[in-house]
Design a protein around this motif. Structure first.
Motif, PDB file in Angstrom:
ATOM      1  N   ASP A 223       0.813  -1.219   0.000  1.00 22.40           N
ATOM      2  CA  ASP A 223       0.000   0.000   0.000  1.00 22.40           C
ATOM      3  C   ASP A 223       0.846   1.269   0.000  1.00 22.40           C
ATOM      4  OD1 ASP A 223      -2.302  -1.560   0.135  1.00 22.40           O
ATOM      5  OD2 ASP A 223      -2.195  -1.666   2.330  1.00 22.40           O
ATOM      6  N   GLY A 224       2.169   1.103  -0.120  1.00 25.73           N
ATOM      7  CA  GLY A 224       3.043   2.256   0.037  1.00 25.73           C
ATOM      8  C   GLY A 224       3.110   3.169  -1.159  1.00 25.73           C
ATOM      9  N   ASP A 225       2.939   2.618  -2.387  1.00 28.42           N
ATOM     10  CA  ASP A 225       2.960   3.414  -3.613  1.00 28.42           C
ATOM     11  C   ASP A 225       4.237   4.221  -3.761  1.00 28.42           C
ATOM     12  OD1 ASP A 225       0.399   2.512  -4.285  1.00 28.42           O
ATOM     13  OD2 ASP A 225      -0.540   4.105  -3.107  1.00 28.42           O
ATOM     14  N   GLY A 226       5.355   3.725  -3.196  1.00 26.43           N
ATOM     15  CA  GLY A 226       6.620   4.436  -3.336  1.00 26.43           C
ATOM     16  C   GLY A 226       6.689   5.753  -2.601  1.00 26.43           C
ATOM     17  N   ALA A 227       5.846   5.925  -1.583  1.00 24.50           N
ATOM     18  CA  ALA A 227       5.853   7.166  -0.807  1.00 24.50           C
ATOM     19  C   ALA A 227       7.210   7.359  -0.133  1.00 24.50           C
ATOM     20  CB  ALA A 227       4.747   7.150   0.237  1.00 24.50           C
ATOM     21  N   ARG A 228       7.558   8.603   0.146  1.00 25.04           N
ATOM     22  CA  ARG A 228       8.849   8.936   0.756  1.00 25.04           C
ATOM     23  C   ARG A 228       8.807   8.630   2.246  1.00 25.04           C
ATOM     24  NH1 ARG A 228      11.226  14.006   2.627  1.00 25.04           N
ATOM     25  NH2 ARG A 228      13.441  14.129   2.104  1.00 25.04           N
ATOM     26  N   THR A 229       9.867   8.017   2.759  1.00 28.11           N
ATOM     27  CA  THR A 229       9.971   7.741   4.191  1.00 28.11           C
ATOM     28  C   THR A 229      11.173   8.483   4.764  1.00 28.11           C
ATOM     29  OG1 THR A 229      11.372   5.765   3.919  1.00 28.11           O
ATOM     30  CG2 THR A 229       8.985   5.448   3.873  1.00 28.11           C
ATOM     31  N   ILE A 230      11.008   8.998   5.975  1.00 29.61           N
ATOM     32  CA  ILE A 230      12.080   9.679   6.697  1.00 29.61           C
ATOM     33  C   ILE A 230      12.158   9.056   8.076  1.00 29.61           C
ATOM     34  CG2 ILE A 230      13.043  11.885   7.414  1.00 29.61           C
ATOM     35  CD1 ILE A 230      10.011  12.006   5.220  1.00 29.61           C
ATOM     36  N   ALA A 231      13.309   8.518   8.438  1.00 29.23           N
ATOM     37  CA  ALA A 231      13.454   7.809   9.715  1.00 29.23           C
ATOM     38  C   ALA A 231      14.611   8.373  10.519  1.00 29.23           C
ATOM     39  CB  ALA A 231      13.656   6.312   9.477  1.00 29.23           C
ATOM     40  N   ILE A 232      14.409   8.407  11.839  1.00 26.91           N
ATOM     41  CA  ILE A 232      15.444   8.829  12.779  1.00 26.91           C
ATOM     42  C   ILE A 232      15.519   7.815  13.902  1.00 26.91           C
ATOM     43  CG2 ILE A 232      16.018  10.551  14.554  1.00 26.91           C
ATOM     44  CD1 ILE A 232      14.953  12.696  12.731  1.00 26.91           C
ATOM     45  N   HIS A 233      16.748   7.403  14.232  1.00 28.57           N
ATOM     46  CA  HIS A 233      16.980   6.477  15.341  1.00 28.57           C
ATOM     47  C   HIS A 233      17.470   7.295  16.534  1.00 28.57           C
ATOM     48  CE1 HIS A 233      18.644   2.264  16.628  1.00 28.57           C
ATOM     49  NE2 HIS A 233      17.978   2.879  17.585  1.00 28.57           N
ATOM     50  N   GLY A 234      16.595   7.448  17.511  1.00 22.97           N
ATOM     51  CA  GLY A 234      16.944   8.252  18.674  1.00 22.97           C
ATOM     52  C   GLY A 234      17.355   7.406  19.864  1.00 22.97           C
ATOM     53  N   PRO A 235      17.827   8.037  20.926  1.00 22.88           N
ATOM     54  CA  PRO A 235      18.095   9.477  21.008  1.00 22.88           C
ATOM     55  C   PRO A 235      19.345   9.862  20.223  1.00 22.88           C
ATOM     56  CG  PRO A 235      18.753   8.405  23.040  1.00 22.88           C
ATOM     57  CD  PRO A 235      18.092   7.345  22.208  1.00 22.88           C
ATOM     58  N   CYS A 236      19.402  11.115  19.808  1.00 20.71           N
ATOM     59  CA  CYS A 236      20.461  11.595  18.921  1.00 20.71           C
ATOM     60  C   CYS A 236      21.386  12.576  19.628  1.00 20.71           C
ATOM     61  CB  CYS A 236      19.844  12.300  17.705  1.00 20.71           C
ATOM     62  SG  CYS A 236      18.670  11.304  16.772  1.00 20.71           S
ATOM     63  N   ASP A 237      22.608  12.632  19.146  1.00 22.16           N
ATOM     64  CA  ASP A 237      23.528  13.693  19.541  1.00 22.16           C
ATOM     65  C   ASP A 237      23.608  14.683  18.387  1.00 22.16           C
ATOM     66  OD1 ASP A 237      24.239  12.639  22.044  1.00 22.16           O
ATOM     67  OD2 ASP A 237      25.641  11.250  21.089  1.00 22.16           O
ATOM     68  N   MET A 238      23.642  15.974  18.717  1.00 23.23           N
ATOM     69  CA  MET A 238      23.731  17.004  17.695  1.00 23.23           C
ATOM     70  C   MET A 238      24.980  17.839  17.926  1.00 23.23           C
ATOM     71  SD  MET A 238      19.665  18.009  17.407  1.00 23.23           S
ATOM     72  CE  MET A 238      19.878  19.022  15.943  1.00 23.23           C
ATOM     73  N   THR A 239      25.685  18.128  16.834  1.00 23.55           N
ATOM     74  CA  THR A 239      26.938  18.861  16.925  1.00 23.55           C
ATOM     75  C   THR A 239      26.757  20.268  16.364  1.00 23.55           C
ATOM     76  OG1 THR A 239      27.609  17.931  14.784  1.00 23.55           O
ATOM     77  CG2 THR A 239      28.358  16.798  16.763  1.00 23.55           C
ATOM     78  N   PRO A 240      27.368  21.285  16.979  1.00 18.64           N
ATOM     79  CA  PRO A 240      27.211  22.660  16.490  1.00 18.64           C
ATOM     80  C   PRO A 240      27.856  22.836  15.127  1.00 18.64           C
ATOM     81  CG  PRO A 240      28.881  22.549  18.203  1.00 18.64           C
ATOM     82  CD  PRO A 240      28.254  21.190  18.147  1.00 18.64           C
ATOM     83  N   CYS A 241      27.438  23.871  14.421  1.00 17.53           N
ATOM     84  CA  CYS A 241      27.987  24.139  13.098  1.00 17.53           C
ATOM     85  C   CYS A 241      27.830  25.625  12.789  1.00 17.53           C
ATOM     86  CB  CYS A 241      27.286  23.284  12.031  1.00 17.53           C
ATOM     87  SG  CYS A 241      25.503  23.544  11.928  1.00 17.53           S
ATOM     88  N   THR A 242      28.237  26.022  11.610  1.00 23.14           N
ATOM     89  CA  THR A 242      28.047  27.393  11.141  1.00 23.14           C
ATOM     90  C   THR A 242      27.046  27.366   9.999  1.00 23.14           C
ATOM     91  OG1 THR A 242      30.282  28.056  11.779  1.00 23.14           O
ATOM     92  CG2 THR A 242      29.170  29.403  10.118  1.00 23.14           C
ATOM     93  N   LEU A 243      25.993  28.191  10.092  1.00 20.16           N
ATOM     94  CA  LEU A 243      24.915  28.175   9.121  1.00 20.16           C
ATOM     95  C   LEU A 243      24.751  29.539   8.459  1.00 20.16           C
ATOM     96  CD1 LEU A 243      22.076  26.371  11.132  1.00 20.16           C
ATOM     97  CD2 LEU A 243      23.410  25.394   9.265  1.00 20.16           C
ATOM     98  N   THR A 244      24.379  29.525   7.185  1.00 19.39           N
ATOM     99  CA  THR A 244      23.938  30.738   6.491  1.00 19.39           C
ATOM    100  C   THR A 244      22.523  30.495   6.006  1.00 19.39           C
ATOM    101  OG1 THR A 244      26.177  31.323   5.767  1.00 19.39           O
ATOM    102  CG2 THR A 244      24.340  32.303   4.566  1.00 19.39           C
ATOM    103  N   VAL A 245      21.617  31.391   6.367  1.00 23.66           N
ATOM    104  CA  VAL A 245      20.208  31.240   5.999  1.00 23.66           C
ATOM    105  C   VAL A 245      19.978  31.908   4.646  1.00 23.66           C
ATOM    106  CG1 VAL A 245      17.829  31.746   6.653  1.00 23.66           C
ATOM    107  CG2 VAL A 245      19.531  31.244   8.427  1.00 23.66           C
ATOM    108  N   PRO A 246      19.518  31.168   3.631  1.00 20.68           N
ATOM    109  CA  PRO A 246      19.245  31.793   2.334  1.00 20.68           C
ATOM    110  C   PRO A 246      18.015  32.695   2.393  1.00 20.68           C
ATOM    111  CG  PRO A 246      18.581  29.489   2.307  1.00 20.68           C
ATOM    112  CD  PRO A 246      19.269  29.726   3.618  1.00 20.68           C
ATOM    113  N   GLY A 247      17.889  33.564   1.396  1.00 15.69           N
ATOM    114  CA  GLY A 247      16.743  34.459   1.332  1.00 15.69           C
ATOM    115  C   GLY A 247      15.443  33.693   1.189  1.00 15.69           C
ATOM    116  N   ASP A 248      14.390  34.190   1.812  1.00 13.69           N
ATOM    117  CA  ASP A 248      13.110  33.495   1.887  1.00 13.69           C
ATOM    118  C   ASP A 248      12.386  33.569   0.538  1.00 13.69           C
ATOM    119  OD1 ASP A 248      10.524  32.601   2.497  1.00 13.69           O
ATOM    120  OD2 ASP A 248      10.650  33.388   4.530  1.00 13.69           O
TER     121      ASP A 248
END
Length: 446
Positions: A223-248
């Motif tokens: 019944d999936g019809d090739g739908a997109r799946t997004i999975a996360i295995h928690g709990p997670c560790d997150m590391t800091p980074c430097t980000l630039t936000v593009p124009g909206d």
């Protein structure tokens, strides 16, 4: 909550839009940048953050829960995070103002924390339903006490540990998807979201930038019809980074439509985010005959970006495929303005979600455009607009904006393409997403 003071404003025809402008940072990405940086242990630097009221609501909430957020002398934002699971129980209600994105994403983020949090907002936000987010988060173990069952104010009791789930989105919604994925960060086990129709993927892209292993695949079940799946295995560790936000791209859309409609315009909009889940408005405008050229294509912070050169064009009405709606859901109000001056009929459908935005955007835009001389038929899931073939709208007003910033900015664009100008009943809500809109519009049309 204090009483809202209305600020009427009239937008009148001006000269062509020319030169180069830069719109504020992407609001969706700005919200996520602050939240994710608050979950990383250490300092994250953010350039180009949108400094509207909605994003400030997110910043205040994260500060209430222990993150240190400050702006340095160079205009960069420095966020010192507390780690996944390290947020503190807020001592007072989290005031969300008008920001539905802040509310829904934070409900997801806190659903897997073992404490209480209450959410309040202004009159517009308090009228918006939250059931779509409450449903999956309740399956994960969080509990909610809400006015009318799903309206703010809402008291949430987070679950710790929360329960991993597999959740198939009943309707396309990047906010619902993101709420579940954010809850998954502090949930042991694998949480999966299945989206039959692709939605904005800023959450997945940015989580990867912060070191989270996000697994993208297809639902190939019977019944999936090739739908997109997004999975996360928690709990997670997150590391800091430097980000630039593009124009909206949502902010850029108002200037793009204005330049297409006002004779003689030749405008470059710099640094516009062109994520394929967000660029639907530009694809539709090109299909209508709009001259929109991408210059200096590049990648900024994991997101595709370009400068857009937009020139006055004779537009033609089109039938907008409902499948493109998720990639431009916030831009339909200004598309309706473009359609009002196109040659022929524009038909939109599959837009039921617009009924539950900051206002009922279908009803509000139908009434507003009709009031200034456009031919509009309102249907249950969209609008049908008979274009003027380039003739200016008559103008008039003040039209009701229903405290909705996108309605206000869309009707501002309509004013530029009118004979007598368009008055709106309230320009103040524009500051929620685009604080410098009025000044930038005046500068571009000098």
């Amino acid at each position: 909550m204090s009483a809202h003071r209305f600020s009427t404003h009239r937008f009148v025809p001006q000269g062509p839009l020319t030169g180069r402008i830069r719109v504020p940072g992407d609001k969706s990405i700005s919200h996520r940048a602050l939240m994710f940086a608050s979950l990383a242990i250490g300092e994250t630097l953010i350039d180009g953050l949108l400094e509207g009221e909605d994003v400030h609501a997110t910043a205040r909430a994260m500060q209430q829960m222990g993150a240190r957020i400050e702006k340095d002398e160079a205009g960069r934002w420095r966020v010192h995070g507390v780690g996944v699971g390290g947020l503190l129980e807020p001592a007072v209600p989290l005031e969300m103002g008008n920001s539905g994105t802040s509310t829904r994403l934070l409900m997801g983020l806190l659903a897997s924390h073992g404490f209480q949090a209450s959410f309040t907002g202004d009159a517009s936000l308090s009228a918006r339903p939250m059931a779509r987010v409450i449903a999956p988060l309740s399956q994960m173990g969080a509990s909610f006490t809400a006015r009318g069952g799903d309206r703010l104010p809402i008291l949430m009791e987070g679950a710790h540990p929360a329960v991993p789930i597999t959740y198939r989105l009943p309707v396309a919604s990047a906010q619902v998807k993101s709420a579940v994925l954010l809850a998954a960060l502090n949930t042991p086990g694998i949480t999966t979201v299945i989206e039959p129709v692709p939605t904005r993927d800023h959450t997945e892209r940015m989580l990867s930038a912060f070191g989270v292993d996000v697994t993208i695949g297809e639902d190939n079940t019977e019944d999936g019809d090739g739908a997109r799946t997004i999975a996360i295995h928690g709990p997670c560790d997150m590391t800091p980074c430097t980000l630039t936000v593009p124009g909206d791209p949502s902010s850029a859309a108002f200037f793009a439509v204005a330049a297409l409609l006002v004779p003689g315009s030749d405008l470059v909009i710099e640094n516009v985010g062109l994520n394929p889940t967000r660029d639907g408005i530009f694809r539709v405008l090109r299909a209508m005959g709009g001259s929109i050229e991408e210059l200096e294509c590049r990648e900024v912070g994991g997101e595709p970006v370009a400068d857009l050169r937009v020139r006055h064009s004779a537009l033609k009405g089109v039938e907008v495929d409902s499948a493109i709606a998720p990639s431009m859901i916030d831009e339909f109000p200004v598309l309706f303005v473009a359609a009002a001056l196109a040659e022929g009929r524009t038909v939109t459908s599959g837009l039921e979600e617009l009924r539950v935005k900051e206002s009922d955007r279908l009803a509000t835009m139908a009434a507003a455009l009709s009031a200034v001389g456009a031919g509009v038929e309102e249907r249950a899931d969209g609008l049908v607009i008979e274009g003027s073939a380039g003739r200016p709208l008559a103008g008039g007003g003040p039209v009701a904006t229903r405290l909705d910033h996108r309605i206000a900015m869309s009707m501002a664009v309509a004013g530029l393409a009118s004979t007598d100008g368009v008055a709106i009943d309230d320009a103040a809500p524009i500051a929620t997403s685009f604080p410098g809109f009025l000044k930038l519009l005046a500068r571009a049309a000098q």
